[in-house]
Structure formats: C-alpha cells, structure tokens
Enzyme design. Sequence first.
Site, PDB file in Angstrom:
ATOM      1  N   LYS A 195      -2.668 -10.178  11.943  1.00 35.74           N
ATOM      2  CA  LYS A 195      -3.764  -9.966  10.999  1.00 35.74           C
ATOM      3  C   LYS A 195      -4.933 -10.934  11.195  1.00 35.74           C
ATOM      4  CE  LYS A 195      -2.527  -8.507   6.846  1.00 35.74           C
ATOM      5  NZ  LYS A 195      -1.842  -8.505   5.526  1.00 35.74           N
ATOM      6  N   GLY A 213       2.928  -5.215   1.893  1.00 33.61           N
ATOM      7  CA  GLY A 213       2.637  -5.931   0.658  1.00 33.61           C
ATOM      8  C   GLY A 213       3.319  -7.288   0.563  1.00 33.61           C
ATOM      9  N   GLU A 261      -8.235 -15.698   2.486  1.00 31.99           N
ATOM     10  CA  GLU A 261      -9.307 -14.761   2.135  1.00 31.99           C
ATOM     11  C   GLU A 261      -9.666 -14.979   0.686  1.00 31.99           C
ATOM     12  OE1 GLU A 261      -8.364 -10.822   4.890  1.00 31.99           O
ATOM     13  OE2 GLU A 261      -8.228 -10.655   2.721  1.00 31.99           O
ATOM     14  N   LYS A 262     -10.941 -14.800   0.373  1.00 27.70           N
ATOM     15  CA  LYS A 262     -11.353 -14.806  -1.022  1.00 27.70           C
ATOM     16  C   LYS A 262     -10.763 -13.561  -1.687  1.00 27.70           C
ATOM     17  CE  LYS A 262     -15.624 -14.901  -3.750  1.00 27.70           C
ATOM     18  NZ  LYS A 262     -15.288 -16.082  -4.582  1.00 27.70           N
ATOM     19  N   ASN A 294      -3.548  -1.130  10.944  1.00 29.55           N
ATOM     20  CA  ASN A 294      -2.160  -0.741  11.184  1.00 29.55           C
ATOM     21  C   ASN A 294      -2.140   0.104  12.457  1.00 29.55           C
ATOM     22  OD1 ASN A 294      -0.960  -2.006   8.913  1.00 29.55           O
ATOM     23  ND2 ASN A 294      -1.831  -0.420   7.621  1.00 29.55           N
ATOM     24  N   ARG A 322      -0.288   2.164  14.011  1.00 28.90           N
ATOM     25  CA  ARG A 322       0.848   3.097  13.946  1.00 28.90           C
ATOM     26  C   ARG A 322       0.459   4.263  13.046  1.00 28.90           C
ATOM     27  NH1 ARG A 322       2.224   2.044   8.589  1.00 28.90           N
ATOM     28  NH2 ARG A 322       1.959  -0.110   7.946  1.00 28.90           N
ATOM     29  N   VAL A 343       2.362   5.949   6.308  1.00 26.23           N
ATOM     30  CA  VAL A 343       3.095   6.755   5.331  1.00 26.23           C
ATOM     31  C   VAL A 343       2.204   7.881   4.788  1.00 26.23           C
ATOM     32  CG1 VAL A 343       4.224   6.674   3.073  1.00 26.23           C
ATOM     33  CG2 VAL A 343       4.540   4.769   4.688  1.00 26.23           C
TER      34      VAL A 343
HETATM   35  P1  ADP Z   1      -0.289  -5.591   4.022  1.00 28.95           P
HETATM   36  O1  ADP Z   1      -0.311  -6.013   5.458  1.00 28.95           O
HETATM   37  O2  ADP Z   1       0.862  -6.107   3.262  1.00 28.95           O
HETATM   38  O3  ADP Z   1      -0.564  -4.131   3.859  1.00 28.95           O
HETATM   39  P2  ADP Z   1      -3.064  -6.080   3.264  1.00 28.95           P
HETATM   40  O4  ADP Z   1      -3.817  -7.221   3.844  1.00 28.95           O
HETATM   41  O5  ADP Z   1      -3.368  -4.730   3.778  1.00 28.95           O
HETATM   42  O6  ADP Z   1      -1.518  -6.393   3.389  1.00 28.95           O
HETATM   43  O7  ADP Z   1      -3.247  -6.107   1.689  1.00 28.95           O
HETATM   44  C1  ADP Z   1      -2.416  -5.328   0.848  1.00 28.95           C
HETATM   45  C2  ADP Z   1      -3.094  -5.162  -0.499  1.00 28.95           C
HETATM   46  O8  ADP Z   1      -3.340  -6.447  -1.111  1.00 28.95           O
HETATM   47  C3  ADP Z   1      -4.471  -4.508  -0.457  1.00 28.95           C
HETATM   48  O9  ADP Z   1      -4.396  -3.099  -0.437  1.00 28.95           O
HETATM   49  C4  ADP Z   1      -5.092  -5.045  -1.732  1.00 28.95           C
HETATM   50  O10 ADP Z   1      -4.612  -4.376  -2.867  1.00 28.95           O
HETATM   51  C5  ADP Z   1      -4.587  -6.458  -1.778  1.00 28.95           C
HETATM   52  N1  ADP Z   1      -5.514  -7.379  -1.087  1.00 28.95           N
HETATM   53  C6  ADP Z   1      -5.458  -7.768   0.200  1.00 28.95           C
HETATM   54  N2  ADP Z   1      -6.448  -8.625   0.502  1.00 28.95           N
HETATM   55  C7  ADP Z   1      -7.165  -8.786  -0.621  1.00 28.95           C
HETATM   56  C8  ADP Z   1      -8.313  -9.567  -0.981  1.00 28.95           C
HETATM   57  N3  ADP Z   1      -8.914 -10.364  -0.111  1.00 28.95           N
HETATM   58  N4  ADP Z   1      -8.768  -9.477  -2.262  1.00 28.95           N
HETATM   59  C9  ADP Z   1      -8.155  -8.681  -3.165  1.00 28.95           C
HETATM   60  N5  ADP Z   1      -7.075  -7.936  -2.899  1.00 28.95           N
HETATM   61  C10 ADP Z   1      -6.567  -7.986  -1.649  1.00 28.95           C
HETATM   62  P1  ADP Z   2       1.453   2.230   4.986  1.00 35.66           P
HETATM   63  O1  ADP Z   2       0.513   1.127   5.368  1.00 35.66           O
HETATM   64  O2  ADP Z   2       1.719   3.251   6.001  1.00 35.66           O
HETATM   65  O3  ADP Z   2       1.188   2.731   3.610  1.00 35.66           O
HETATM   66  P2  ADP Z   2       3.524   0.510   4.070  1.00 35.66           P
HETATM   67  O4  ADP Z   2       2.690  -0.712   3.968  1.00 35.66           O
HETATM   68  O5  ADP Z   2       4.069   1.140   2.848  1.00 35.66           O
HETATM   69  O6  ADP Z   2       2.825   1.574   4.959  1.00 35.66           O
HETATM   70  O7  ADP Z   2       4.696   0.195   5.066  1.00 35.66           O
HETATM   71  C1  ADP Z   2       5.410   1.223   5.700  1.00 35.66           C
HETATM   72  C2  ADP Z   2       6.803   0.787   5.900  1.00 35.66           C
HETATM   73  O8  ADP Z   2       6.846  -0.287   6.788  1.00 35.66           O
HETATM   74  C3  ADP Z   2       7.499   0.323   4.651  1.00 35.66           C
HETATM   75  O9  ADP Z   2       8.847   0.669   4.770  1.00 35.66           O
HETATM   76  C4  ADP Z   2       7.290  -1.183   4.708  1.00 35.66           C
HETATM   77  O10 ADP Z   2       8.280  -1.833   3.964  1.00 35.66           O
HETATM   78  C5  ADP Z   2       7.418  -1.417   6.187  1.00 35.66           C
HETATM   79  N1  ADP Z   2       6.661  -2.540   6.727  1.00 35.66           N
HETATM   80  C6  ADP Z   2       5.348  -2.592   6.951  1.00 35.66           C
HETATM   81  N2  ADP Z   2       5.001  -3.748   7.526  1.00 35.66           N
HETATM   82  C7  ADP Z   2       6.140  -4.464   7.681  1.00 35.66           C
HETATM   83  C8  ADP Z   2       6.463  -5.746   8.222  1.00 35.66           C
HETATM   84  N3  ADP Z   2       5.550  -6.555   8.747  1.00 35.66           N
HETATM   85  N4  ADP Z   2       7.740  -6.131   8.198  1.00 35.66           N
HETATM   86  C9  ADP Z   2       8.670  -5.337   7.689  1.00 35.66           C
HETATM   87  N5  ADP Z   2       8.442  -4.122   7.184  1.00 35.66           N
HETATM   88  C10 ADP Z   2       7.193  -3.685   7.166  1.00 35.66           C
HETATM   89 MG    MG Z   3      -2.246  -3.093   4.426  1.00 36.74          MG
END
Ligand code: ADP
Ligand code: ADP
Ligand code: MG
Length: 462
Positions: free
Chosen positions: A117, A166, A201-202, A291, A293, A296
């Site tokens: 990331k 998340g 990140e802010k 992402n 890939r 979902v």
């Molecule tokens: P993941 O890799 O777990 O999907 P993300 O970086 O995509 O993580 O962030 C997941 C969620 O967390 C976002 O959809 C948003 O709801 C929240 N989020 C992430 N970064 C920020 C931010 N800088 N400010 C506010 N919310 C955030």
């Molecule tokens: P999408 O971004 O497609 O909405 P999700 O964030 O819900 O997907 O993640 C899709 C699947 O991958 C879920 O089962 C989630 O728990 C898993 N997943 C995503 N990133 C990771 C990671 N870094 N490590 C483990 N599991 C992950």
């Molecule tokens: Mg994400």
Amino acid sequence: MPINKLLIANRGEIAVRINRAARELGIRTVQVHSAADADSLAVELADEAVDIGPPAAAKSYLNAGAILEAARETGADAVHPGYGFLAENAEFADAVETAGMIFVGPRGDTIRRMGDKAAARQAAQEAGVPTVPGSDGLLTDPGAARAIADKIGYPVMIKATAGGGGRGIRIAQNGDELDTLAPQAASEANAAFGDGGLYLEKVIERARHIEVQILGDGNEVVHLFERECSLQRRRQKVWEEAPSPALDAETREALCGSAVRLAKSVGYRGAGTIEYLYDDKTGEFYFIEMNTRIQVEHPVTEEITGVDLVAEMIRIAGGAPLSVRQADLAIKGHAIEVRINAEDPANNFMPFPGVVADFRFPGGPGVRFDHMLYPGYQIPPFYDSLLGKLIVHGESREHAIARLQRAVSEFRIDGLKTTAPLFSALAEDAEVRSGAVHTGWLEPWLEDNGAGLAQNEGGLAA
Ligand code: ADP
Ligand code: ADP
Ligand code: MG
C-alpha cells in the site's frame, strides 16, 4: 497461449464464479480444496478436484507448494487465485510462472509494487493521482510519525502497508495516542501480515468510498466506471452499488481517467480496482489503494456494463488483447450488491456457522444470486462468513432499490441466521434512499437499529 485447463486456487462463491466463466470459455477446471471443503459446491461443479490439506487456510489455501503440486499432477496450465488467500502474493504469482504455468492476474512485480500500500501510494503520486495527505512512504520510526501527524493534523490513520480486508488500520486522535498506537500497530502488522511496515494518512471524515474497475492487457487499459461502497462495518463493505449516486459526469471522467493513467503507468495486465475516498463537500478525491485482483463486488460492474470481468481476466491471461474498447463502454441502469453472510445482525454480527436446512432464493427480472449453497450444506467454521452476494439491476437507482426490497422479501434460509434482514431495513432508510451516506454512516445506524433486525421466517413448505 490460450488456457486449456484452469486450476481454481480459492473456495466459496468466487470459486463457483470462476468455474462458471471457465466452463463457458470451454476451459476444463481443477478445484483445489481443504479437507473441510470436500463437499463444497465448487468441488461439485468442477471437472476435477484435488485435496490440498487440512482445514486451516495456512495449511491448504495458503499452501503454495501443495497448490502447485496439484496443478502439475492434473496438467493444469493456469491458476486463478480469486480474492484473498494468495491473490495478492507476488511470490506465488512468480512461482506459478516459474513452474511454466499462467497466473491469471498481473505480473509478480506489478503485485509487489501496487499490492504494497505504501509503494502504491508513491506510484499514484508519480502518476499525478491525488493521495490522502500523509507520510512519504513508510514510517522510519515512531518519532517521525509524530512530526508528520503534527503537520497534517489529527485524527490520523496508522495503516499497515501489507494490510487488507479492513485489517491493519488504527486511528490516533492526538499525538499521545499516536505514540502509544504506532508501536502496537507495527507489532500487530508483523504478526498478522509478516510485515510490520506502517504509513500515515490524515483521516478524511464523512468521505465516500468510490473505486474504479479497470482492465488492462499489458498494453491498453480501459475503465469500467466506478462502484460506491460507503456502507461499511469495521471498514468492510456490506452494500456496493454502481454507478455512484454522488458523481456528476465531469467528476466521473476525472476519477476514472486518473485510474486509467495510474494503471497505464505500471503497464497493468488483468482486472484491478483503484480505490479512492471522495469528499462530496469539496469535490476532491484521493487515492487510497489498489487491489490487483478481482473484487468481491465485481458483479455490479458486470451488470451495468454487460462485461463478464472474470471471463475477460481469463482471456487476457491466455494472451488475448482486451475485447472491449473504452468508446464502446457505457453505463446501463443501476446495480446494487449486498453481502449475505452467515452472521446474526441482531447480535453484533456474531458468526453463525450451521447447516443449511432449506432455502428459497429470489429470482425474476434483474436478480442474480452468486453463492455457494445447497440444501444440507454444512458451513465450515474455518473461513470468512460470506455465503453469497445478492445482486439486483434496475433502470434507475430507485428501481434497483425496489428490486432489492422485493428480492430480500423472497429470500429464506432455514437453519441459520444471515445478514439479509439488514438490507431490507437499509433499503427503507431515507438517507440510504437519497444516497446521502459516507463510510462512517452505518456503524452509528447499527447502534440504533441493529438489535431490531429480525430474520425472515415462514413461507417454506415443510
Ligand atoms: P483495506 O486494504 O483494508 O481495504 P483501505 O486502505 O482500502 O484498507 O481502507 C479501508 C476503509 O477504511 C476505507 O474504505 C475507508 O472506509 C477507511 N479509510 C481508509 N483510509 C482512510 C482515510 N485516510 N480516512 C478515512 N477513512 C479511511
Ligand atoms: P474487496 O476489496 O474485494 O471488497 P475484501 O476487502 O472484502 O474485498 O477482501 C476480500 C477477501 O480477501 C476477504 O475474505 C478478506 O478477508 C480477504 N483479504 C483481503 N486482503 C487480505 C489480506 N491482506 N490478508 C488476508 N486476507 C485478506
Ligand atoms: Mg480497500
């Protein structure tokens, strides 16, 4: 080199989805499975199945050696990783190619760059795509975090560079919290992802999660418009739709154009999603991650564009150029997906593994249910709780919401509790209906309304 036999290195609804796309392309399928999934629908539907180990994912779906061995044994010439598990593991992608097979996804070095990331944040900046104010790359030490956060302002997010789903995100409201949380976050990330790297990140408050679907063939890149996924619980999406009700044509073009620019800058091959936060008060959008890939929520994009994203991924991996051109792509109607999980929404989403006694799934115009269920199926407790995704498509957002209400009212599963009742309640909510939501909207709503979410009962013949 077109693919003849595809190994599906995943489970659940996405394994079923990949099998369907492969079969329609005339490709034979090999389904690998853990001991807990021997009776799964994915195994039943595939041409061949191979047991790759015990239930724990670390010993089966994350066991790259066993998966490659299954591919060799069965003569598969390609591997589709789905989402989660090994989908964003660059070493696995490399190992598949080193073994002389095709990885259905980007090259290992692209995953390394965009799946990390903090590295992806830098790639976005280099491509001129706006990012959330924060650290330049990884934090070197907790002291550095404090200096950066004091400058950008609180609250800040501490993010694990290897995080996903998340997980690996902490919020610090002030400098003292940051000093306490940063070292904790580093050791947690190390334990969870094998990588303690963090960045800052802010926090963008009351923002929307909007993401752009792209497809690349290593040469050309197209976008398939955006999805909005602002309804989240614990930073996981529960309701996704396309297009976003918050974008006008001009912002849509700027956002989708920036995603194409970023994907082109890394010569992207395969299906990918570029995620942003969108502040509808200022009209600004900020890259958060890519992402590398299939996601979902890909079906909502399939519904509004008519493109089979999984088939397109497989064709591209087999060496074909993109079969769609940007000029031919248009948004048709509105689609919504809701995640049907084996969880009790009235009881803090407690997982509810059980046996599917009987069910009645919705149908009719504009309704699709991508799932992994059959009567008598015992849901194993070892994996995530996603049972299926209910997808509706209508002429307008209003029409799609009416279809969602109708479809959820038809939905019955005997034997377990699911998240279905959440979606009929959300579909009736005035703010959801008007589209006035943000990523922090759902959790307080659940505090007020969660306990009253009762399961659909009755209506199934005994
Ligand atoms: P993941 O890799 O777990 O999907 P993300 O970086 O995509 O993580 O962030 C997941 C969620 O967390 C976002 O959809 C948003 O709801 C929240 N989020 C992430 N970064 C920020 C931010 N800088 N400010 C506010 N919310 C955030
Ligand atoms: P999408 O971004 O497609 O909405 P999700 O964030 O819900 O997907 O993640 C899709 C699947 O991958 C879920 O089962 C989630 O728990 C898993 N997943 C995503 N990133 C990771 C990671 N870094 N490590 C483990 N599991 C992950
Ligand atoms: Mg994400």
